[in-house]
Design a protein around this motif. Sequence first.
Motif, short mmCIF file in Angstrom:
data_model
loop_
_atom_site.label_atom_id
_atom_site.label_comp_id
_atom_site.label_asym_id
_atom_site.label_seq_id
_atom_site.Cartn_x
_atom_site.Cartn_y
_atom_site.Cartn_z
N LEU A 1 51.80 77.84 22.78
CA LEU A 1 50.94 78.95 22.35
C LEU A 1 49.95 79.34 23.43
CD1 LEU A 1 50.26 77.68 18.72
CD2 LEU A 1 51.66 79.65 19.36
N PHE A 2 49.33 78.35 24.06
CA PHE A 2 48.32 78.62 25.10
C PHE A 2 48.59 77.72 26.31
CE2 PHE A 2 45.55 81.52 22.94
CZ PHE A 2 45.72 81.23 21.59
N PRO A 3 49.59 78.07 27.11
CA PRO A 3 49.99 77.19 28.21
C PRO A 3 48.92 76.99 29.27
CG PRO A 3 51.10 79.31 28.36
CD PRO A 3 50.43 79.27 27.03
N ARG A 4 47.96 77.91 29.37
CA ARG A 4 46.95 77.79 30.42
C ARG A 4 45.67 77.09 29.95
NH1 ARG A 4 49.50 82.50 30.91
NH2 ARG A 4 50.46 83.03 32.89
N ALA A 5 45.59 76.79 28.65
CA ALA A 5 44.43 76.06 28.15
C ALA A 5 44.40 74.66 28.76
CB ALA A 5 44.47 75.98 26.63
N ARG A 6 43.23 74.19 29.11
CA ARG A 6 43.10 72.84 29.67
C ARG A 6 43.16 71.82 28.54
NH1 ARG A 6 44.22 73.34 35.03
NH2 ARG A 6 43.90 75.56 35.35
N ARG A 7 43.82 70.68 28.79
CA ARG A 7 44.15 69.73 27.73
C ARG A 7 43.47 68.39 27.98
NH1 ARG A 7 48.18 73.23 28.70
NH2 ARG A 7 48.77 72.19 30.63
N VAL A 8 42.72 67.92 26.99
CA VAL A 8 41.98 66.66 27.07
C VAL A 8 42.36 65.80 25.86
CG1 VAL A 8 39.71 65.57 27.16
CG2 VAL A 8 40.07 67.81 28.25
N LEU A 9 42.66 64.54 26.10
CA LEU A 9 43.00 63.61 25.02
C LEU A 9 41.82 62.67 24.79
CD1 LEU A 9 45.53 62.87 23.26
CD2 LEU A 9 45.92 61.01 24.88
N LEU A 10 41.38 62.56 23.54
CA LEU A 10 40.35 61.61 23.14
C LEU A 10 41.04 60.33 22.70
CD1 LEU A 10 38.09 64.00 21.03
CD2 LEU A 10 37.64 63.16 23.33
N THR A 11 40.69 59.22 23.29
CA THR A 11 41.42 57.99 23.00
C THR A 11 40.51 56.78 23.05
OG1 THR A 11 43.28 56.63 23.72
CG2 THR A 11 42.07 57.75 25.44
N ALA A 12 40.90 55.75 22.34
CA ALA A 12 40.20 54.47 22.42
C ALA A 12 40.72 53.70 23.64
CB ALA A 12 40.43 53.66 21.15
N TYR A 13 39.98 52.68 24.03
CA TYR A 13 40.36 51.92 25.23
C TYR A 13 41.75 51.33 25.09
CZ TYR A 13 40.22 48.45 28.95
OH TYR A 13 40.50 47.72 30.06
N ALA A 14 42.12 50.91 23.86
CA ALA A 14 43.42 50.28 23.64
C ALA A 14 44.58 51.26 23.84
CB ALA A 14 43.49 49.70 22.23
N ASP A 15 44.29 52.56 23.85
CA ASP A 15 45.35 53.56 23.94
C ASP A 15 45.42 54.23 25.30
OD1 ASP A 15 44.45 54.49 20.60
OD2 ASP A 15 46.10 53.19 21.23
N THR A 16 44.82 53.64 26.31
CA THR A 16 44.81 54.30 27.62
C THR A 16 46.22 54.43 28.19
OG1 THR A 16 44.33 52.14 28.60
CG2 THR A 16 42.47 53.64 28.23
N ASP A 17 47.14 53.48 27.85
CA ASP A 17 48.52 53.62 28.32
C ASP A 17 49.15 54.90 27.79
OD1 ASP A 17 49.42 50.07 28.23
OD2 ASP A 17 48.40 51.32 29.75
N ALA A 18 48.86 55.23 26.54
CA ALA A 18 49.39 56.46 25.97
C ALA A 18 48.83 57.67 26.69
CB ALA A 18 49.05 56.54 24.48
N ALA A 19 47.56 57.60 27.05
CA ALA A 19 46.95 58.73 27.77
C ALA A 19 47.59 58.92 29.13
CB ALA A 19 45.45 58.47 27.91
N ILE A 20 47.91 57.83 29.80
CA ILE A 20 48.55 57.93 31.12
C ILE A 20 49.94 58.54 30.98
CG2 ILE A 20 49.44 56.58 33.04
CD1 ILE A 20 47.08 54.64 32.57
N GLN A 21 50.68 58.12 29.95
CA GLN A 21 52.01 58.71 29.72
C GLN A 21 51.91 60.20 29.45
OE1 GLN A 21 53.78 56.53 26.51
NE2 GLN A 21 53.71 54.57 27.60
N ALA A 22 50.83 60.62 28.82
CA ALA A 22 50.66 62.03 28.46
C ALA A 22 50.55 62.93 29.67
CB ALA A 22 49.43 62.20 27.57
#
Length: 563
Positions: free
Chosen positions: A90-111
């Motif tokens: 829908l908005f390909p140029r919007a900047r994307r930020v993931l809010l995550t807990a410390y335990a989920d940093t691996d998921a953030a890196i994969q993202a």
Amino acid sequence: MGVLRGWIGGMAKPAILTVDDDPAVSRAVARDLRRQYGEEYRVVRADSGREALELLRELKLRGEQVAVLLADYRMPEMNGLQFLEAAMDLFPRARRVLLTAYADTDAAIQAINIVDLDHYLLKPWHPPEEKLYPVIDAMLEAWLAAPDRPSADVKIIGHRWSAPSFRVRDFLARNMISYRWFTTDDAEGQRLLAAAGVSADDVPLVITTEGKALINPSEAELATQVGLTTTPATDFYDLVVVGGGPAGLGAAVYGASEGLRTVLLEERATGGQAGQSSRIENYLGFPDGVSGAQLTDRARRQAVKFGAELLTACRVTRLETHGNTRVLQFEDGTSIAAHAVILATGVSYRRLTAPGLAELHGRGVYYGSASTEAPSCADQDVYIVGGANSAGQAAMFFSRYASRVHLLIRGASLQSSMSQYLIDQIEAVESIQVHACTEVAAAFGDEHLERLELRPVDGGPGRVVDASWLFIFIGAEPRTDWLGGAVLRDPRGFVLTGPDLLSGDGPPPGWRLGRDPYHLESSIPGVFAAGDVRADSVKRVASAVGEGAMAVSLVHRYLLESQ
């Protein structure tokens, strides 16, 4: 539609959207964002990924802009990664930020690979002055440097089953221009026709964001009026790339990034056939797949970032050689010159010649995915012709909408022409039915496609089925007729390059250099071919991009020897 929290006085400020299933967290992050950015941006919040997508669709329909998306990773039903991936369409140029807990940093890196993540924030983000605002400041600065195109909607009014109306909608969609579509039967469509002083017989009518009315515009006129660049900034370049598919975009990125003054010429829309793919799952670096539109948009932005010019609705009609200068003539009589040229015009789908198909083209019969038509296929049968990956991807895409997808192939199975991962996916979808050894014998309909005659390829008796939708993905015809005899081509029209040009007598006729043609070089020194247009190329997105990059390295070698 959802309720747009954060609407300030009805003003359409660019939006910052935050989504978190914890109401307390959702309110807290929205409060901190409004405190810092409320004067310039509208902060919108949602309590689930589904609700957030609903809000984004509403913003899209209203022609508004979204600058930043912040999503919590751990949400039920749809997690933050899934939401951000869907939001990109829908908005390909919007900047994307993931809010995550410390335990989920691996998921953030994969993202970072999955959704092209711009940043991830660890919770809690307090104090915001140190942990939140600097990140959002950087995101907004990047978004402002390359914002969305003006997002007030272009409006199109036309007949439902009209080839010219489809042509306009398809052109805008493939160039990622937001528009709203009204038929001549819609009350709003009739109001717009009346306001423009146009009758229902004079459609399609296009109303630009500035309120200018265009009656059945050409693609060149339409491109100019919606803000696409159609004329070159100068008349001489280091490198001209003809064609904006994966090979052309790859060449433009590498040419511009390595200091060549580069311009890319595209007749319709960047992306080529790959740009119409609903899902490409075997492209390196995207383990969860990426749509052709997303991949094209990233490549286009990357080329522009490095300084390449991208021109749309530029039809090249002739290639000429004047000494060390290569000249390309346009349809309007103008021309452009360069030291070197890369031909990356790709291929087009072969036209079926069965009776009735030509007359119904754009009115139920389409070549390529025509994704603009997908919502209209809801709960209906869709017929797809073709057994290669593009047809398989289309079958998977339309299965989300249609009650049944019929895949028509001439062969006995998909094994010889389609990637195994797609075959496995198709076999797992009950609503997709593969009809082996079957071809379209005829099409019937008045205003639009109504019936198809299908028959076995061995010439047995046919059968007639009710059908309103036929999408064709067969063959690969190179778009090289405009070259005439300028460069050597094989009997099918593909450009011959490198070793294929050599015979027992040595280089091709007219070759005046003391060396053999480089691997991707055509029979004209300094004119190269990359991607599907080249004879015996591998018809895959990754190989096309690689050839585009390789062609640029050979251009450098050619330019050095020409000095």
